[in-house]
Design an enzyme around this catalytic site. Structure first.
Site, mmCIF file in Angstrom:
data_model
loop_
_atom_site.group_PDB
_atom_site.id
_atom_site.type_symbol
_atom_site.label_atom_id
_atom_site.label_comp_id
_atom_site.label_asym_id
_atom_site.label_seq_id
_atom_site.Cartn_x
_atom_site.Cartn_y
_atom_site.Cartn_z
ATOM 1 N N LYS A 169 0.679 -1.370 -0.081
ATOM 2 C CA LYS A 169 -0.149 -0.221 0.043
ATOM 3 C C LYS A 169 0.899 1.471 0.010
ATOM 4 O O LYS A 169 0.314 2.421 -0.424
ATOM 5 C CB LYS A 169 -1.057 0.013 1.203
ATOM 6 C CG LYS A 169 -2.015 -1.119 1.082
ATOM 7 C CD LYS A 169 -3.259 -0.808 1.803
ATOM 8 C CE LYS A 169 -4.238 -2.026 1.493
ATOM 9 N NZ LYS A 169 -3.971 -3.448 1.990
HETATM 10 C C1 LIG Z 1 -4.628 -4.191 1.387
HETATM 11 C C2 LIG Z 1 -3.707 -5.651 1.291
HETATM 12 C C3 LIG Z 1 -4.073 -6.740 0.475
HETATM 13 C C4 LIG Z 1 -5.409 -6.601 -0.551
HETATM 14 O O1 LIG Z 1 -5.189 -5.666 -1.396
HETATM 15 P P1 LIG Z 1 -6.565 -5.188 -2.307
HETATM 16 O O2 LIG Z 1 -5.987 -4.118 -3.322
HETATM 17 O O3 LIG Z 1 -7.622 -4.639 -1.262
HETATM 18 O O4 LIG Z 1 -7.266 -6.317 -2.933
HETATM 19 C C5 LIG Z 1 -3.469 -7.903 0.272
HETATM 20 N N1 LIG Z 1 -2.399 -7.770 1.160
HETATM 21 C C6 LIG Z 1 -1.747 -6.836 1.910
HETATM 22 C C7 LIG Z 1 -0.697 -7.027 3.020
HETATM 23 C C8 LIG Z 1 -2.696 -5.743 1.973
HETATM 24 O O5 LIG Z 1 -2.155 -4.664 2.967
#
Ligand SMILES: *Cc1c(COP(=O)(O)O)cnc(C)c1O
Length: 432
Positions: free
Chosen positions: A106
């Site tokens: 993220k």
């Molecule tokens: C947010 C997140 C996901 C999921 O990603 P999306 O874009 O919401 O599908 C997967 N793994 C981790 C570690 C995350 O922080």
């Protein structure tokens, strides 16, 4: 390029789409069409750097709204860490998206969004409201930390984030404020919505949200699909991506990349027991459910927000979905077994989210007898989920210096009960 709400009631430019986040009609912004990259770009791909790719892709979406020089500066700042495709076996690579400041994927989206918001707000004071169940909040905080003119308020549920996550939310100081809410994540989200729609607060401040629905989080997530190709093109084999999915932002960004011309062979959307999308692909009915708690908790989503965007990409036609995406759901037990198997078999430590992606690629490989390479998106460093990883692998996980640094800092937060008036009063007393 115009941006249009998935509910069709609003059409605007990229600046407004980014500053607003959510469209006025409650929909999510989408580019009016997906731009195409020319063949020259693809021929040259393996010679380009991650930053060059990021610039070329972003430029298609941002057009003339930002000068080339400013955009280059933003991209260089956002992508100041590596995203290596690490070989696990002959057929499997792990695209490590976790080398950013908070060690989760993220970071990529949050850093880009923060800089674009700051650029488009022209330094005017703005307040960003973010509800988090853990990971998003720290990436958002890190992305906005020290950004001129922007104050960030993070609402997180008391006692429901891991100790390290709490440290990553509460130790920034400066323009980042942590609000500890004595309730659940849903309470935090409801409070954030109330804040964002409160008339008095909107009169006094410029407010915006920073959750995963912002188009500025999605655009940069498409960069690394191209980057994975640039690294693996030399293998001369079709490439499949396995994406551990919760709100499906990561996957939607991959769909953008494919529509831009990147020859992705297949997407595998792997979920934990929150299986709304795999069910939809099987039955054609979309039924949201309350989220279930799992060990891959960043994917505990019962009503994925980007489903609305995927629907618009596929004209609301389940058979179109099925052509591009295979989707499977896995239990915590399967996830744990896989972490052990991959550690013992290949010496590679997966975090629980990456392990879900691994399960997806295994299932797909069993079904398909074509030749391909699978890239699994490893979305978090195993040390971010140290409690689970140590419990499963029965060995100590070394905490990288970057994370350890948070542990050494002092927590600072303001406590609230689930009471909008109390939160509002606090905000009203803040300076502009
Ligand atoms: C947010 C997140 C996901 C999921 O990603 P999306 O874009 O919401 O599908 C997967 N793994 C981790 C570690 C995350 O922080």
């Amino acid at each position: 390029m115009k941006y249009i709400s998935t509910r069709q009631q609003q059409e605007t430019d990229i600046k407004t789409a980014i500053l607003k986040g959510l469209a006025d009609d409650g929909g999510l912004f989408m580019p009016e069409y997906i731009p195409q990259l020319d063949s020259e770009f693809f021929e040259d791909l393996s010679n380009l750097s991650l930053q060059e790719i990021g610039f070329r892709v972003a430029k298609e979406f941002l057009g003339e709204s930002i000068s080339d020089d400013n955009l280059k500066e933003v991209i260089d700042e956002v992508l100041n860490f590596e995203i290596p495709a690490v070989k696990i076996s002959e057929d499997i690579y792990s695209l490590e998206l976790f080398h950013g400041p908070t060690m989760a994927f993220k970071d990529v989206g949050a850093r880009f969004m923060a800089r674009m918001m700051s650029y488009f707000s022209g330094g005017k004071p703005m307040k960003v409201i973010a509800a988090t169940s853990g990971d998003t909040g720290s990436a958002v905080a890190s992305g906005f930390f020290g950004v001129q003119g922007i104050e960030v308020y993070i609402l997180y549920p008391k006692g429901k984030v891991s100790p390290l996550q709490e440290k990553q939310l509460t130790t920034w100081g400066g323009n980042i404020k942590a609000l500890e809410i004595d309730g659940t994540f849903d309470d935090c989200q409801a409070l954030a919505k109330q804040i964002l729609s409160d008339e008095e607060l909107n009169e006094k401040f410029t407010l915006t949200s920073a959750n995963s629905i912002n188009i500025a989080r999605l655009i940069p997530q498409s960069f690394y699909y191209f980057w994975a190709f640039a690294q693996l093109q030399k293998l001369g084999r079709p490439i499949v991506f396995s994406v551990p999915s919760g709100n499906f932002g990561n996957l939607t960004a991959g769909l953008f990349a494919k529509k831009m011309g990147l020859p992705i062979h297949q997407f595998i959307a792997s979920t934990n027991s929150n299986d709304v999308v795999p069910n939809y692909l099987e039955t054609g009915n979309y039924e949201s459910k309350p989220s279930k708690q799992t060990i891959s908790n960043a994917m505990d989503v019962g009503n994925p927000s980007n489903f609305e965007r995927m629907k618009s990409l596929f004209n609301n036609d389940v058979s179109e979905f099925k052509k591009e995406i295979e989707s499977y759901s896995f239990s915590d037990e399967e996830t744990k077994d896989t972490m052990i198997k991959v550690k013992n078999g290949f010496g590679y430590t997966l975090d629980p989210h990456g392990a879900v992606a691994y399960l997806g690629l295994e299932k797909y490989s069993k079904k398909s007898n074509e030749d391909f390479v699978v890239v699994l998106l490893e979305t978090a460093h195993p040390a971010k989920f140290v409690e689970v990883v140590e419990d499963v692998l029965k060995e100590e996980v070394t905490i990288p210096e970057k994370l350890e640094a948070f542990n050494k800092k002092e927590k600072r937060f303001v406590e609230f009960s689930v009471d909008f008036q109390q939160v509002k009063q606090f905000l009203m007393e803040e300076k502009q």
